[in-house]
Design a protein around this motif. Structure first.
Motif, mmCIF file in Angstrom:
data_model
loop_
_atom_site.group_PDB
_atom_site.id
_atom_site.type_symbol
_atom_site.label_atom_id
_atom_site.label_comp_id
_atom_site.label_asym_id
_atom_site.label_seq_id
_atom_site.Cartn_x
_atom_site.Cartn_y
_atom_site.Cartn_z
ATOM 1 N N PHE A 94 0.825 -1.217 0.000
ATOM 2 C CA PHE A 94 0.000 0.000 0.000
ATOM 3 C C PHE A 94 0.854 1.261 0.000
ATOM 4 N N ASN A 95 1.461 1.563 -1.130
ATOM 5 C CA ASN A 95 2.341 2.725 -1.240
ATOM 6 C C ASN A 95 1.681 4.007 -0.772
ATOM 7 N N TYR A 102 -5.073 -1.838 -4.029
ATOM 8 C CA TYR A 102 -4.598 -3.216 -3.950
ATOM 9 C C TYR A 102 -4.838 -3.933 -5.266
ATOM 10 N N ILE A 103 -3.818 -4.661 -5.714
ATOM 11 C CA ILE A 103 -3.910 -5.419 -6.960
ATOM 12 C C ILE A 103 -4.108 -6.880 -6.590
ATOM 13 N N ASP A 149 8.924 -3.342 -16.255
ATOM 14 C CA ASP A 149 8.604 -4.705 -16.693
ATOM 15 C C ASP A 149 7.883 -5.477 -15.602
ATOM 16 N N ARG A 150 8.324 -5.292 -14.362
ATOM 17 C CA ARG A 150 7.673 -5.984 -13.236
ATOM 18 C C ARG A 150 6.228 -5.503 -13.083
ATOM 19 N N MET A 151 6.021 -4.190 -13.186
ATOM 20 C CA MET A 151 4.654 -3.668 -13.045
ATOM 21 C C MET A 151 3.778 -4.128 -14.203
ATOM 22 N N LEU A 152 4.334 -4.186 -15.413
ATOM 23 C CA LEU A 152 3.570 -4.692 -16.564
ATOM 24 C C LEU A 152 3.225 -6.168 -16.388
ATOM 25 N N ASP A 153 4.151 -6.948 -15.795
ATOM 26 C CA ASP A 153 3.884 -8.358 -15.521
ATOM 27 C C ASP A 153 2.723 -8.501 -14.531
ATOM 28 N N PRO A 162 -3.082 0.202 -10.795
ATOM 29 C CA PRO A 162 -3.502 1.591 -10.585
ATOM 30 C C PRO A 162 -2.391 2.594 -10.921
ATOM 31 N N GLN A 163 -2.757 3.641 -11.649
ATOM 32 C CA GLN A 163 -1.771 4.639 -12.078
ATOM 33 C C GLN A 163 -1.072 5.287 -10.888
#
Length: 195
Positions: A94-95, A102-103, A149-153, A162-163
């Motif tokens: 939770f940045n 949350y994803i 790349d990690r976020m796209l994965d 979430p942007q």
């Protein structure tokens, strides 16, 4: 309170026996990144960074839960008296201190969700919270990944990202690069480090 490095490694090993999967090596990569960045930052405890990085996903011991791994990890570490690790189990996903970003599945009970939300409301994020948020976004299961790349994965696997969380991960990267005085991928030896 924190376990020692050796205790933390044993806790992770035992957890992997309960629920084997790539999350264990992801945790090891996160720990490697956290230790390296803490050392380069000059004002952080590298052992603490390693330990909280290693155990940030320890709630996965209890099975394939999504948001549930946050509350499971928090409760498990609190039961062992490791409040500093418990805090990271709670904050690493939770940045921006909101469960709205949350994803994954909201597979907590109402009680667990309220506990997470209530705790996030009062926590003031510190450098270790931010460090493990960054390292979670850098750590693949076998190596350090390019953060985009990690976020796209993650987006591919879960259908969205979430942007605001995307932007905050990039800001965390910039923040720790500024502290370290060099590119984060150089700090964590991205080109050579492999599990």
């Amino acid at each position: 309170m924190l376990p020692t490095r050796e205790e933390a490694e044993l806790i992770l090993k035992e957890a992997e026996e309960c629920n084997p999967g790539p999350w264990g090596n992801h945790s090891r990569v996160a720990a490697h990144c956290a230790e390296a960045i803490a050392l380069a930052s000059g004002d952080m405890d590298a052992d603490k960074a390693y330990i909280v990085g290693l155990l940030h996903d320890i709630g996965r011991k209890f099975g394939g839960r999504h948001m549930g791994h946050v509350s499971d990890g928090y409760s498990y570490m609190m039961s062992l008296g490791y409040d500093e690790v418990a805090r990271i189990c709670l904050t690493h996903s939770f940045n921006n201190k909101t469960t709205d970003e949350y994803i994954g599945n909201f597979d907590t009970t109402d009680e667990e969700l309220k506990m997470v939300q209530d705790a996030l409301e009062v926590i003031v994020l510190d450098e270790y919270d931010r460090l493990i948020q960054l390292c979670d976004a850098l750590a693949g299961a076998e190596c350090v990944m390019n953060i985009e790349d990690r976020m796209l994965d993650v987006k591919r696997r879960y259908g969205s990202f979430p942007q605001a969380k995307w932007d905050s991960n990039l800001e965390l990267k910039r923040h720790f690069e500024e502290k370290a005085g060099k590119d984060i991928y150089v700090v964590v030896d991205k080109e050579n480090y492999k599990i």
